[in-house]
Scaffold this motif. Structure first.
Motif, PDB file in Angstrom:
ATOM      1  N   ALA A 134     -72.907 -77.243 -97.181  1.00  0.00           N
ATOM      2  CA  ALA A 134     -74.326 -77.567 -97.189  1.00  0.00           C
ATOM      3  C   ALA A 134     -74.719 -78.421 -95.998  1.00  0.00           C
ATOM      4  O   ALA A 134     -75.884 -78.448 -95.601  1.00  0.00           O
ATOM      5  CB  ALA A 134     -74.692 -78.279 -98.489  1.00  0.00           C
ATOM      6  N   ALA A 135     -73.754 -79.117 -95.406  1.00  0.00           N
ATOM      7  CA  ALA A 135     -74.022 -79.948 -94.235  1.00  0.00           C
ATOM      8  C   ALA A 135     -73.581 -79.272 -92.942  1.00  0.00           C
ATOM      9  O   ALA A 135     -73.498 -79.914 -91.899  1.00  0.00           O
ATOM     10  CB  ALA A 135     -73.304 -81.293 -94.377  1.00  0.00           C
ATOM     11  N   GLY A 136     -73.299 -77.970 -93.012  1.00  0.00           N
ATOM     12  CA  GLY A 136     -72.882 -77.259 -91.820  1.00  0.00           C
ATOM     13  C   GLY A 136     -71.437 -77.499 -91.445  1.00  0.00           C
ATOM     14  O   GLY A 136     -71.042 -77.256 -90.301  1.00  0.00           O
ATOM     15  N   LEU A 137     -70.614 -77.972 -92.394  1.00  0.00           N
ATOM     16  CA  LEU A 137     -69.210 -78.255 -92.136  1.00  0.00           C
ATOM     17  C   LEU A 137     -68.336 -77.246 -92.881  1.00  0.00           C
ATOM     18  O   LEU A 137     -68.829 -76.403 -93.631  1.00  0.00           O
ATOM     19  CB  LEU A 137     -68.865 -79.684 -92.584  1.00  0.00           C
ATOM     20  CG  LEU A 137     -69.784 -80.799 -92.078  1.00  0.00           C
ATOM     21  CD1 LEU A 137     -69.395 -82.120 -92.715  1.00  0.00           C
ATOM     22  CD2 LEU A 137     -69.712 -80.902 -90.563  1.00  0.00           C
ATOM     23  N   ARG A 138     -67.041 -77.376 -92.689  1.00  0.00           N
ATOM     24  CA  ARG A 138     -66.095 -76.571 -93.444  1.00  0.00           C
ATOM     25  C   ARG A 138     -65.306 -77.460 -94.388  1.00  0.00           C
ATOM     26  O   ARG A 138     -65.066 -78.626 -94.086  1.00  0.00           O
ATOM     27  CB  ARG A 138     -65.143 -75.843 -92.499  1.00  0.00           C
ATOM     28  CG  ARG A 138     -65.797 -74.760 -91.657  1.00  0.00           C
ATOM     29  CD  ARG A 138     -64.767 -74.001 -90.848  1.00  0.00           C
ATOM     30  NE  ARG A 138     -65.363 -72.925 -90.064  1.00  0.00           N
ATOM     31  CZ  ARG A 138     -64.687 -72.096 -89.296  1.00  0.00           C
ATOM     32  NH1 ARG A 138     -63.353 -72.226 -89.215  1.00  0.00           N
ATOM     33  NH2 ARG A 138     -65.299 -71.150 -88.614  1.00  0.00           N
ATOM     34  N   ALA A 139     -64.892 -76.901 -95.508  1.00  0.00           N
ATOM     35  CA  ALA A 139     -64.111 -77.666 -96.471  1.00  0.00           C
ATOM     36  C   ALA A 139     -62.699 -77.885 -95.944  1.00  0.00           C
ATOM     37  O   ALA A 139     -62.078 -76.960 -95.414  1.00  0.00           O
ATOM     38  CB  ALA A 139     -64.067 -76.949 -97.814  1.00  0.00           C
ATOM     39  N   ALA A 178     -62.662 -84.251 -97.350  1.00  0.00           N
ATOM     40  CA  ALA A 178     -63.486 -83.185 -97.916  1.00  0.00           C
ATOM     41  C   ALA A 178     -63.954 -82.189 -96.868  1.00  0.00           C
ATOM     42  O   ALA A 178     -64.181 -81.024 -97.176  1.00  0.00           O
ATOM     43  CB  ALA A 178     -64.705 -83.793 -98.620  1.00  0.00           C
ATOM     44  N   SER A 179     -64.133 -82.632 -95.622  1.00  0.00           N
ATOM     45  CA  SER A 179     -64.758 -81.758 -94.639  1.00  0.00           C
ATOM     46  C   SER A 179     -64.018 -81.804 -93.318  1.00  0.00           C
ATOM     47  O   SER A 179     -63.277 -82.748 -93.018  1.00  0.00           O
ATOM     48  CB  SER A 179     -66.214 -82.181 -94.414  1.00  0.00           C
ATOM     49  OG  SER A 179     -66.270 -83.473 -93.827  1.00  0.00           O
ATOM     50  N   LYS A 180     -64.249 -80.770 -92.520  1.00  0.00           N
ATOM     51  CA  LYS A 180     -63.742 -80.744 -91.155  1.00  0.00           C
ATOM     52  C   LYS A 180     -64.782 -80.061 -90.278  1.00  0.00           C
ATOM     53  O   LYS A 180     -65.548 -79.205 -90.739  1.00  0.00           O
ATOM     54  CB  LYS A 180     -62.401 -80.010 -91.067  1.00  0.00           C
ATOM     55  CG  LYS A 180     -62.511 -78.518 -91.362  1.00  0.00           C
ATOM     56  CD  LYS A 180     -61.200 -77.804 -91.100  1.00  0.00           C
ATOM     57  CE  LYS A 180     -61.344 -76.296 -91.374  1.00  0.00           C
ATOM     58  NZ  LYS A 180     -60.125 -75.546 -91.071  1.00  0.00           N
ATOM     59  N   VAL A 181     -64.821 -80.448 -89.035  1.00  0.00           N
ATOM     60  CA  VAL A 181     -65.728 -79.816 -88.096  1.00  0.00           C
ATOM     61  C   VAL A 181     -65.023 -79.724 -86.749  1.00  0.00           C
ATOM     62  O   VAL A 181     -64.386 -80.678 -86.297  1.00  0.00           O
ATOM     63  CB  VAL A 181     -67.055 -80.604 -87.972  1.00  0.00           C
ATOM     64  CG1 VAL A 181     -66.812 -82.037 -87.535  1.00  0.00           C
ATOM     65  CG2 VAL A 181     -68.013 -79.920 -87.011  1.00  0.00           C
ATOM     66  N   GLU A 182     -65.084 -78.557 -86.140  1.00  0.00           N
ATOM     67  CA  GLU A 182     -64.513 -78.373 -84.821  1.00  0.00           C
ATOM     68  C   GLU A 182     -65.499 -78.896 -83.781  1.00  0.00           C
ATOM     69  O   GLU A 182     -66.697 -78.649 -83.883  1.00  0.00           O
ATOM     70  CB  GLU A 182     -64.209 -76.894 -84.590  1.00  0.00           C
ATOM     71  CG  GLU A 182     -63.190 -76.333 -85.568  1.00  0.00           C
ATOM     72  CD  GLU A 182     -63.008 -74.832 -85.405  1.00  0.00           C
ATOM     73  OE1 GLU A 182     -63.724 -74.253 -84.565  1.00  0.00           O
ATOM     74  OE2 GLU A 182     -62.170 -74.260 -86.123  1.00  0.00           O
ATOM     75  N   LEU A 183     -64.989 -79.626 -82.797  1.00  0.00           N
ATOM     76  CA  LEU A 183     -65.833 -80.227 -81.780  1.00  0.00           C
ATOM     77  C   LEU A 183     -65.922 -79.282 -80.589  1.00  0.00           C
ATOM     78  O   LEU A 183     -64.944 -79.112 -79.849  1.00  0.00           O
ATOM     79  CB  LEU A 183     -65.261 -81.582 -81.359  1.00  0.00           C
ATOM     80  CG  LEU A 183     -65.048 -82.581 -82.501  1.00  0.00           C
ATOM     81  CD1 LEU A 183     -64.428 -83.862 -81.979  1.00  0.00           C
ATOM     82  CD2 LEU A 183     -66.355 -82.855 -83.215  1.00  0.00           C
TER      83      LEU A 183
END
Length: 571
Positions: free
Chosen positions: A118-123, A130-135
């Motif tokens: 929901a926040a544009g991230l991945r689980a 809880a989340s990860k995001v590629e930079l």
């Protein structure tokens, strides 16, 4: 009969439970049997309920009706028509509106947060993250999560000198998440800088930052935290930093086919944990994973296993921190050689630096371990084996460092220190204006006189005026005007005599609200000016500096804020 023969109360209750009786109501004037019933029910594993009715000296109708209501919500069906005769026509079914068949309870992930998508991230699918995001552009990865003793109660079983800390093995686990989402396969090094204190009822937000690959392919990894209630702009605390690498091909380590190792003498597990307790390490059930342990020369061996309550979650971790931590407990084993957990009074020894960490695949709830202390006593090498003796992971170089009680206290998240500060009057923040006449008492002190004499005279003068005002309920509010009674701005030093008199007035204000007021000024004010300030502010105490009206407010004492303390080591 009751005294001379067996009552057989327990076997009768057990027989009733076997016949599926699931509610026991004690109707005696005082619940003397309830406790025995509860013990029998608990011992049999039944879900039956045990309910009292009356109590000695409190057997009122309200108590009896409360007991009926308690029975009702536990599945017993009282005859309400008998309890409340003539009320059948006023019986209503609840709710009086149709069910909407929609759930409004918050759905939380393993880390206690909402949906990352929901926040544009991945689980991240990890209990602590809880989340990860590629930079984009850098090839880095940022993980986010949340940890608390309520979401992860097993962490409460890791206490050091009476303070619950996130174990060093958990920092390794967090850093190792970078291995799952990059081309690295080894935590080359990880150094712990500041311990992370966990407190009941206070959650902590986590971030694990993995940089993009350098020229040699290594990636920098850092673990940060901040209190969940922290406001925007507050700094994050760096707890650990290190490197993730791709291991070069190395000679395979020898498996441990013979178990227990030949020539090893067994160490009692009770003696081991008595030694850890003496070393300031208080482990609860989740962390007391050592099942058996042995010593052979300088080598230490152990069988470690998670308790059944935690084993189900083992597959969610790369290596469960409690299981990994248990593999290190043999360092505290009693023996002739000084252990790596030897400590000075008021301190404990904790993992400080990890080098060459290789973790096994997830899902393991039991391991075998070999720990070899280094020559200095504060280093060790750890090798992990499966139940067949095959090497599955290890630590090439583990370094321990002491940490003291005061360092843990300094690292504990605490409410910011507060003090009284003076701020310019905000018309919206003042009390409602009170338009009433006032009586002004101007207190003049002589700074040339001895402080004790001047204070005594000032207090006597103000005390007389206060007593006179209290003797006449119809008199106007007394406003005491002082000079230098409070240090309002930087560099000011209060006049002891004026400050003592002002303190007396504040005491009178507490006992007689609305009848006294204080004005401390650095300029000459007329009675009209003073009355105008009182009417405009409605404040019980104000200060005037350079024509600006100031009021006391509780503020954060910035001078008392200290940085969290780290490990007790040089460099």
């Amino acid at each position: 009969e009751n005294l001379r023969h067996e009552v057989l109360f327990d076997p009768v209750v057990r027989d009733l439970l076997e016949r599926d009786f699931d509610a026991f109501v004690e109707i005696s004037p005082h619940p003397v049997l309830t406790y025995g019933l509860e013990e029998t029910v608990a011992d049999t594993g039944s879900e039956a309920v045990v309910l009292p009715t009356l109590r000695r000296d409190t057997g009122t109708l309200t108590d009896f009706l409360t007991a009926l209501a308690t029975a009702h919500v536990n599945g017993v069906d009282p005859d309400w028509a008998t309890v409340h005769p003539g009320t059948a026509d006023r019986h209503h079914l609840l709710p009086t509106y149709p069910f909407q068949h929609r759930h409004y309870w918050p759905r939380q992930s393993l880390a206690g947060s909402g949906s990352p998508e929901a926040a544009g991230l991945r689980a991240a699918n990890h209990p602590l993250l809880a989340s990860k995001v590629e930079l984009p552009g850098s090839g880095g990865v940022l993980f986010g999560g949340r940890v608390s003793l309520e979401d992860c109660p097993w962490l409460a079983d890791h206490a050091v000198l009476g303070t619950v800390l996130l174990p060093g093995t958990a920092f390794v686990e967090l850093a190792a998440q970078g291995l799952e989402h990059t081309d690295c396969d080894r935590v080359e090094e990880l150094t712990l800088a500041v311990p992370l204190v966990l407190q009941p009822g206070k959650a902590v937000r986590l971030q694990v930052a993995v940089d993009g690959p350098g020229e040699d392919g290594a990636r920098v990894v850092k673990v940060f935290s901040i209190a969940e209630e922290a406001t925007e702009g507050e700094p994050w605390t760096l707890h650990a930093s290190g490197l993730l690498t791709t291991a070069e091909s190395a000679e395979p380590q020898a498996d441990l086919a013979e178990w227990p190792p030949s020539g090893a003498s067994e160490i009692g597990v009770d003696a081991l944990y008595a030694s850890t307790s003496e070393a300031g390490l208080d482990y609860g059930p989740s962390f007391r994973g050592v099942q058996r342990c042995w010593r052979r020369g300088d080598e230490l061996f152990s069988e470690v296993e998670l308790p059944a309550s935690d084993a189900a979650a083992a597959g969610l971790f790369r290596l469960h921190p409690a299981l990994f931590d248990a593999a290190l407990h043999v360092l505290a084993a009693p023996g002739d050689r000084e252990s790596a957990t030897g400590r000075a009074s008021g301190s404990a020894v904790l993992p400080f630096s990890w080098g060459g960490v290789r973790l096994p695949a997830g899902g393991r709830s039991a391991l075998r371990a070999r720990v070899t202390p280094g020559e200095s006593g504060d280093t060790a090498t750890v090798t992990l084996f499966d139940e067949r003796g095959t090497v599955v992971g290890g630590v090439d170089a583990l370094t321990m460092r002491p940490i003291a009680t005061d360092q843990l206290t300094a690292a504990r998240p605490a409410a910011p220190p507060l003090t009284v500060g003076w701020t310019g009057l905000d018309a919206a923040s003042g009390l409602p204006p009170v338009a009433e006449p006032v009586r002004v008492l101007r207190l003049a002190t002589d700074p040339a006189r001895p402080a004790q004499e001047a204070a005594r005279e000032a207090v006597a003068e103000v005390l007389g005026a206060v007593q006179e005002r209290l003797a006449d309920p119809s008199a106007s509010r007394l406003v005491v005007v002082t000079t230098g009674a409070a240090a309002v701005t930087g560099g000011e030093s209060p006049d002891p005599a004026a400050a003592a008199a002002a303190g007396l007035v504040r005491s009178a204000q507490n006992e007689n609200p609305g009848q006294f007021a204080l004005v401390d000024t650095d300029t000459e004010l007329s009675d009209v000016d003073i009355e105008g300030i009182m009417v405009r502010t409605g404040e019980p105490q104000v200060a005037v500096r350079g024509g600006v009206v100031l009021v006391p407010r509780v503020v954060v004492d910035e001078s008392a804020v200290v940085e969290p303390a780290g490990f007790g080591c040089d460099g």
